[in-house]
Design an enzyme around this catalytic site. Structure first.
Site, mmCIF file in Angstrom:
data_model
loop_
_atom_site.group_PDB
_atom_site.id
_atom_site.type_symbol
_atom_site.label_atom_id
_atom_site.label_comp_id
_atom_site.label_asym_id
_atom_site.label_seq_id
_atom_site.Cartn_x
_atom_site.Cartn_y
_atom_site.Cartn_z
ATOM 1 N N ARG A 189 -1.034 -10.879 6.731
ATOM 2 C CA ARG A 189 -1.240 -9.542 6.156
ATOM 3 C C ARG A 189 -2.719 -9.209 6.032
ATOM 4 N NH1 ARG A 189 2.254 -11.041 1.428
ATOM 5 N NH2 ARG A 189 1.370 -9.333 0.234
ATOM 6 N N ARG A 200 1.217 -14.811 -7.854
ATOM 7 C CA ARG A 200 1.780 -13.506 -8.233
ATOM 8 C C ARG A 200 3.284 -13.595 -8.474
ATOM 9 N NH1 ARG A 200 0.132 -8.336 -4.707
ATOM 10 N NH2 ARG A 200 1.468 -9.117 -3.047
ATOM 11 N N ARG A 208 -1.847 3.088 6.246
ATOM 12 C CA ARG A 208 -2.245 1.721 6.546
ATOM 13 C C ARG A 208 -2.732 1.558 7.978
ATOM 14 N NH1 ARG A 208 0.651 -1.270 2.339
ATOM 15 N NH2 ARG A 208 0.159 -3.462 2.452
ATOM 16 N N LYS A 250 -3.874 -3.204 -6.209
ATOM 17 C CA LYS A 250 -3.653 -1.769 -6.009
ATOM 18 C C LYS A 250 -2.541 -1.233 -6.916
ATOM 19 C CE LYS A 250 -2.792 -1.854 -1.552
ATOM 20 N NZ LYS A 250 -3.011 -3.248 -1.127
ATOM 21 N N ARG A 296 7.518 -12.727 -4.678
ATOM 22 C CA ARG A 296 7.995 -11.906 -3.569
ATOM 23 C C ARG A 296 8.255 -12.768 -2.348
ATOM 24 N NH1 ARG A 296 3.812 -6.972 -3.273
ATOM 25 N NH2 ARG A 296 3.922 -7.537 -1.085
HETATM 26 P P1 ADP Z 1 0.507 -5.786 -0.283
HETATM 27 O O1 ADP Z 1 -0.524 -4.719 -0.513
HETATM 28 O O2 ADP Z 1 0.427 -6.907 -1.242
HETATM 29 O O3 ADP Z 1 0.596 -6.253 1.141
HETATM 30 P P2 ADP Z 1 2.669 -3.817 -0.414
HETATM 31 O O4 ADP Z 1 3.692 -3.834 -1.480
HETATM 32 O O5 ADP Z 1 1.729 -2.668 -0.362
HETATM 33 O O6 ADP Z 1 1.922 -5.192 -0.594
HETATM 34 O O7 ADP Z 1 3.364 -3.940 1.020
HETATM 35 C C1 ADP Z 1 4.245 -4.981 1.332
HETATM 36 C C2 ADP Z 1 4.643 -4.890 2.792
HETATM 37 O O8 ADP Z 1 5.355 -3.655 3.021
HETATM 38 C C3 ADP Z 1 3.484 -4.856 3.792
HETATM 39 O O9 ADP Z 1 3.023 -6.143 4.105
HETATM 40 C C4 ADP Z 1 4.149 -4.158 4.985
HETATM 41 O O10 ADP Z 1 4.985 -5.054 5.693
HETATM 42 C C5 ADP Z 1 5.052 -3.135 4.309
HETATM 43 N N1 ADP Z 1 4.364 -1.840 4.156
HETATM 44 C C6 ADP Z 1 3.933 -1.273 2.991
HETATM 45 N N2 ADP Z 1 3.314 -0.096 3.226
HETATM 46 C C7 ADP Z 1 3.340 0.106 4.564
HETATM 47 C C8 ADP Z 1 2.858 1.117 5.439
HETATM 48 N N3 ADP Z 1 2.183 2.176 4.986
HETATM 49 N N4 ADP Z 1 3.088 0.965 6.766
HETATM 50 C C9 ADP Z 1 3.761 -0.091 7.248
HETATM 51 N N5 ADP Z 1 4.219 -1.092 6.492
HETATM 52 C C10 ADP Z 1 4.019 -1.014 5.160
#
Ligand code: ADP
Ligand code: ZN
Length: 220
Positions: free
Chosen positions: A173, A129, A89, A14, A162
């Site tokens: 996740r 990654r 989300r 993404k 990460r």
């Molecule tokens: P990925 O898509 O690889 O899981 P992101 O960078 O989008 O990685 O998100 C990393 C973490 O940040 C998620 O696993 C969650 O814990 C938190 N996070 C990101 N966006 C949201 C959201 N909209 N609501 C709640 N938690 C979020």
């Protein structure tokens, strides 16, 4: 104006595609994950609270996330549109977004694109990654390694994984994604603004498919 949402399980690319879309349409990119990570790095209170949830593979509570995104969206940089990466989300976040846009002058979402990648591919991808600890540029040990091992091509910063990219956290996740995020697709499908593409191993192939999908939605 183009207001776009990018969906897809963790590790589907993404961030890379959102950066493309931001360039193609000249709209601002908002990544909730990036905002959380920069807060963690800066040691803010928000970062401190978010870190515990993120490292466990859980969602950061809506009370924190929704306010954070609303205040970001109200910045002038997003007046001409935005590409949301990592938000909404879950259903409450999707509802809050609709409410916010409506209040902000009858705005709406124009396109929602989801990137599909099979789970086992996702796990392999995420385990390899890497991320520049300085500028955030993304790499992969197999598919896209930096020229000098461990160092960022763009800025020379240290390239690291990460904290939340361990196998157990990835599995958690993924299950959170299918349970909480996937159900929001129905809402956008009903509006006729949803489309899904495949995330390929070769990034350019995914980018091409993404561009075609968006052109179709925007009748370009
Ligand atoms: P990925 O898509 O690889 O899981 P992101 O960078 O989008 O990685 O998100 C990393 C973490 O940040 C998620 O696993 C969650 O814990 C938190 N996070 C990101 N966006 C949201 C959201 N909209 N609501 C709640 N938690 C979020
Ligand atoms: Zn860098």
């Amino acid at each position: 104006m183009k207001n776009i949402i990018l969906l897809g399980a963790p590790g589907t690319g993404k961030g890379t595609q959102a950066a493309n879309i931001s360039k193609w349409y000249g709209i601002g990119h908002i990544s909730t994950g990036d905002i959380f990570r920069s807060n963690i790095k800066a040691g803010t209170e928000l970062g401190l609270t978010a870190k515990a949830y993120i490292d466990a593979g859980h969602l950061v509570p809506d009370e924190i996330t929704i306010g954070m995104v609303k205040s970001k969206l109200s910045e002038p940089a997003y007046k001409e549109g935005f590409i949301l990466d990592g938000f909404p989300r879950n259903i409450p976040q999707a509802e809050a977004l609709d409410g916010y846009l409506l209040e902000a002058g009858g705005k709406r979402i124009h396109a929602v694109v989801s990137i599909f990648v099979p789970d086992e591919t996702i796990v392999l991808r995420i385990l390899g990654r890497r991320l520049c600890s300085n500028c955030g540029a993304s790499y992969h040990t197999v598919y896209n390694p930096p020229a000098k091992e461990g160092l960022c091509d763009a800025c020379g910063g240290k390239v690291v994984s990460r904290d939340d990219d361990s196998e157990a956290t990835i599995r958690e996740r993924l299950s959170v994604y299918y349970a909480q995020t996937e159900p929001i697709i129905e809402r956008y499908r009903k509006l006729g603004i949803f489309t899904q593409i495949t995330g390929h191993e070769i990034i350019d192939e995914t980018s091409d498919e993404m561009h075609e999908a968006l052109k179709k939605i925007f009748c370009e």
